[in-house]
Design an enzyme around this catalytic site. Structure first.
Site, PDB file in Angstrom:
ATOM      1  N   ASP A  12       0.830  -1.205   0.000  1.00 34.47           N
ATOM      2  CA  ASP A  12       0.000   0.000   0.000  1.00 34.47           C
ATOM      3  C   ASP A  12       0.867   1.259   0.000  1.00 34.47           C
ATOM      4  O   ASP A  12       1.977   1.264   0.547  1.00 34.47           O
ATOM      5  CB  ASP A  12      -0.898  -0.010   1.243  1.00 34.47           C
ATOM      6  CG  ASP A  12      -2.090   0.925   1.098  1.00 34.47           C
ATOM      7  OD1 ASP A  12      -2.356   1.401  -0.025  1.00 34.47           O
ATOM      8  OD2 ASP A  12      -2.750   1.190   2.119  1.00 34.47           O
ATOM      9  N   GLY A  15       0.208   5.270  -4.549  1.00 37.28           N
ATOM     10  CA  GLY A  15      -0.381   6.542  -4.995  1.00 37.28           C
ATOM     11  C   GLY A  15       0.123   7.706  -4.158  1.00 37.28           C
ATOM     12  O   GLY A  15       0.504   8.761  -4.689  1.00 37.28           O
ATOM     13  N   HIS A  29       3.029   3.188  -9.004  1.00 35.88           N
ATOM     14  CA  HIS A  29       2.882   1.754  -9.286  1.00 35.88           C
ATOM     15  C   HIS A  29       4.136   1.200  -9.967  1.00 35.88           C
ATOM     16  O   HIS A  29       4.548   0.063  -9.697  1.00 35.88           O
ATOM     17  CB  HIS A  29       1.636   1.511 -10.143  1.00 35.88           C
ATOM     18  CG  HIS A  29       0.353   1.898  -9.463  1.00 35.88           C
ATOM     19  ND1 HIS A  29       0.067   1.542  -8.165  1.00 35.88           N
ATOM     20  CD2 HIS A  29      -0.709   2.632  -9.885  1.00 35.88           C
ATOM     21  CE1 HIS A  29      -1.124   2.020  -7.818  1.00 35.88           C
ATOM     22  NE2 HIS A  29      -1.606   2.696  -8.846  1.00 35.88           N
ATOM     23  N   SER A  57      -7.016  -5.803  -5.449  1.00 34.96           N
ATOM     24  CA  SER A  57      -8.177  -6.308  -4.713  1.00 34.96           C
ATOM     25  C   SER A  57      -9.417  -6.221  -5.589  1.00 34.96           C
ATOM     26  O   SER A  57      -9.505  -5.361  -6.475  1.00 34.96           O
ATOM     27  CB  SER A  57      -8.334  -5.435  -3.460  1.00 34.96           C
ATOM     28  OG  SER A  57      -9.672  -5.160  -3.201  1.00 34.96           O
ATOM     29  N   LEU A 123      10.940 -20.783  -3.836  1.00 37.41           N
ATOM     30  CA  LEU A 123       9.944 -19.833  -3.320  1.00 37.41           C
ATOM     31  C   LEU A 123       8.685 -19.918  -4.168  1.00 37.41           C
ATOM     32  O   LEU A 123       8.750 -19.812  -5.396  1.00 37.41           O
ATOM     33  CB  LEU A 123      10.501 -18.394  -3.391  1.00 37.41           C
ATOM     34  CG  LEU A 123       9.515 -17.276  -3.049  1.00 37.41           C
ATOM     35  CD1 LEU A 123       9.163 -17.304  -1.564  1.00 37.41           C
ATOM     36  CD2 LEU A 123      10.100 -15.905  -3.406  1.00 37.41           C
ATOM     37  N   ARG A 171      -4.940  -2.402   8.843  1.00 37.18           N
ATOM     38  CA  ARG A 171      -6.072  -3.302   8.591  1.00 37.18           C
ATOM     39  C   ARG A 171      -5.682  -4.336   7.543  1.00 37.18           C
ATOM     40  O   ARG A 171      -4.678  -4.176   6.842  1.00 37.18           O
ATOM     41  CB  ARG A 171      -7.297  -2.513   8.139  1.00 37.18           C
ATOM     42  CG  ARG A 171      -7.047  -1.589   6.956  1.00 37.18           C
ATOM     43  CD  ARG A 171      -8.321  -0.852   6.533  1.00 37.18           C
ATOM     44  NE  ARG A 171      -8.023   0.101   5.486  1.00 37.18           N
ATOM     45  CZ  ARG A 171      -7.993   1.432   5.638  1.00 37.18           C
ATOM     46  NH1 ARG A 171      -8.281   1.977   6.806  1.00 37.18           N
ATOM     47  NH2 ARG A 171      -7.714   2.223   4.626  1.00 37.18           N
TER      48      ARG A 171
HETATM   49  C1  FPP Z   1      -1.808   0.033  -3.422  1.00 36.58           C
HETATM   50  O1  FPP Z   1      -1.344   1.365  -3.401  1.00 36.58           O
HETATM   51  C2  FPP Z   1      -1.223  -0.653  -4.550  1.00 36.58           C
HETATM   52  C3  FPP Z   1      -1.904  -1.214  -5.586  1.00 36.58           C
HETATM   53  C4  FPP Z   1      -3.382  -1.205  -5.678  1.00 36.58           C
HETATM   54  C5  FPP Z   1      -1.199  -1.840  -6.710  1.00 36.58           C
HETATM   55  C6  FPP Z   1      -0.046  -2.709  -6.298  1.00 36.58           C
HETATM   56  C7  FPP Z   1       0.826  -2.903  -7.451  1.00 36.58           C
HETATM   57  C8  FPP Z   1       2.172  -2.844  -7.435  1.00 36.58           C
HETATM   58  C9  FPP Z   1       2.979  -2.699  -6.221  1.00 36.58           C
HETATM   59  C10 FPP Z   1       2.938  -2.923  -8.685  1.00 36.58           C
HETATM   60  C11 FPP Z   1       3.118  -4.215  -9.347  1.00 36.58           C
HETATM   61  C12 FPP Z   1       3.234  -5.422  -8.536  1.00 36.58           C
HETATM   62  C13 FPP Z   1       3.488  -6.620  -9.044  1.00 36.58           C
HETATM   63  C14 FPP Z   1       3.462  -7.829  -8.203  1.00 36.58           C
HETATM   64  C15 FPP Z   1       3.799  -6.778 -10.476  1.00 36.58           C
HETATM   65  P1  FPP Z   1      -2.396   2.509  -3.618  1.00 36.58           P
HETATM   66  O2  FPP Z   1      -2.473   2.812  -5.058  1.00 36.58           O
HETATM   67  O3  FPP Z   1      -3.681   2.127  -2.970  1.00 36.58           O
HETATM   68  O4  FPP Z   1      -1.726   3.699  -2.851  1.00 36.58           O
HETATM   69  P2  FPP Z   1      -2.495   4.835  -2.059  1.00 36.58           P
HETATM   70  O5  FPP Z   1      -3.204   4.171  -0.920  1.00 36.58           O
HETATM   71  O6  FPP Z   1      -1.382   5.707  -1.614  1.00 36.58           O
HETATM   72  O7  FPP Z   1      -3.417   5.501  -3.031  1.00 36.58           O
END
Ligand code: FPP
Length: 223
Positions: A12, A15, A29, A57, A123, A171
């Site tokens: 998390d 963004g 990302h 999710s 792994l 959470r």
């Molecule tokens: C949550 O941060 C992150 C995501 C919804 C995307 C996760 C994806 C990656 C880490 C990149 C690729 C991963 C792999 C395994 C190829 P957020 O966007 O909710 O951040 P915020 O809460 O600050 O808005």
């Protein structure tokens, strides 16, 4: 406790990482994908047997369509670019979650990576995409599976030892709810792109210091 055998990471803060630097969210990302690669390498090198990453999710469909599309393209290209690295480190890749709503190109990249890495024994990396833990539990009940079943085709995984969440929230957000029953929890204030090897070292050291009793009494020191 030694090294956690099954680690789950809620990645998390991508963004916020980007926004805090005046950059578009997609850059967070991209940096997050780089960090994910480092986490995989770290776990492979430290004897973690299973690593499950929360990439998308089922609630993330509520995001703008261009961000969702960007994430799916990023996952597909990441899998393609990481193939050699997976093979080099003995990583077996699986994707958990729904596939029927994912773009065809992503499904193909997933299937190709799963097939080519199937022999990896060091792994087991699972990436959760269009994943909902409540849906997985509901589905397992509907199939009449014993909970804890790890049969192919169900999205119920082996128990998790350690959940790591970056980004400052405390959470689980519909991630591995059943599997995390006795997991140790590590909530980090750092945004995922900034997660460092030193942070991982600290989390693993903290895990190693915890006594996991699973409801039993503490081990008595006799002398
Ligand atoms: C949550 O941060 C992150 C995501 C919804 C995307 C996760 C994806 C990656 C880490 C990149 C690729 C991963 C792999 C395994 C190829 P957020 O966007 O909710 O951040 P915020 O809460 O600050 O808005």
């Amino acid at each position: 406790m030694g090294v956690p055998q099954h680690v789950a990471v809620i990645m998390d803060g991508n963004g916020r990482w980007a926004t805090s630097k005046g950059r578009p969210r997609w850059m967070g990302h991209v940096r997050g994908a780089h960090t994910a690669r480092e986490v995989v390498t770290y776990c492979a090198q430290h004897g973690v047997g299973q690593l499950t990453l929360y990439a998308f999710s089922s609630d993330n469909w509520k995001r703008p369509a261009d961000e969702v599309g960007f994430l799916f393209d990023l996952f597909a290209s990441h899998l393609e670019r990481q193939m050699d690295r997976f093979l080099e480190h003995g990583v077996r890749l699986s994707v958990i979650g729904r596939r029927d709503r994912l773009p065809h190109a992503l499904c193909e990249a997933i299937a190709a990576t799963e097939a080519r890495t199937a022999g990896g024994t060091r792994l087991h990396l699972r990436v959760a995409v269009d994943y909902s833990s409540r849906a997985a539990i509901h589905e397992a009940f509907a199939l009449g599976e014993g909970m804890g079943s790890t049969r192919p085709g169900t999205n119920i995984l082996p128990p998790v030892d350690l959940v790591v969440r970056t980004g400052g929230e405390r959470r689980l957000s519909d991630f591995l709810l059943w599997e995390s029953a006795y997991a140790e929890l590590a909530f980090l204030d750092v945004n995922f792109p900034d997660l460092s090897i030193a942070d991982l070292d600290a989390v693993f050291a903290d895990y190693a210091s915890r006594e996991r009793r699973y409801g039993a009494v503490p081990v008595q020191v006799t002398g």
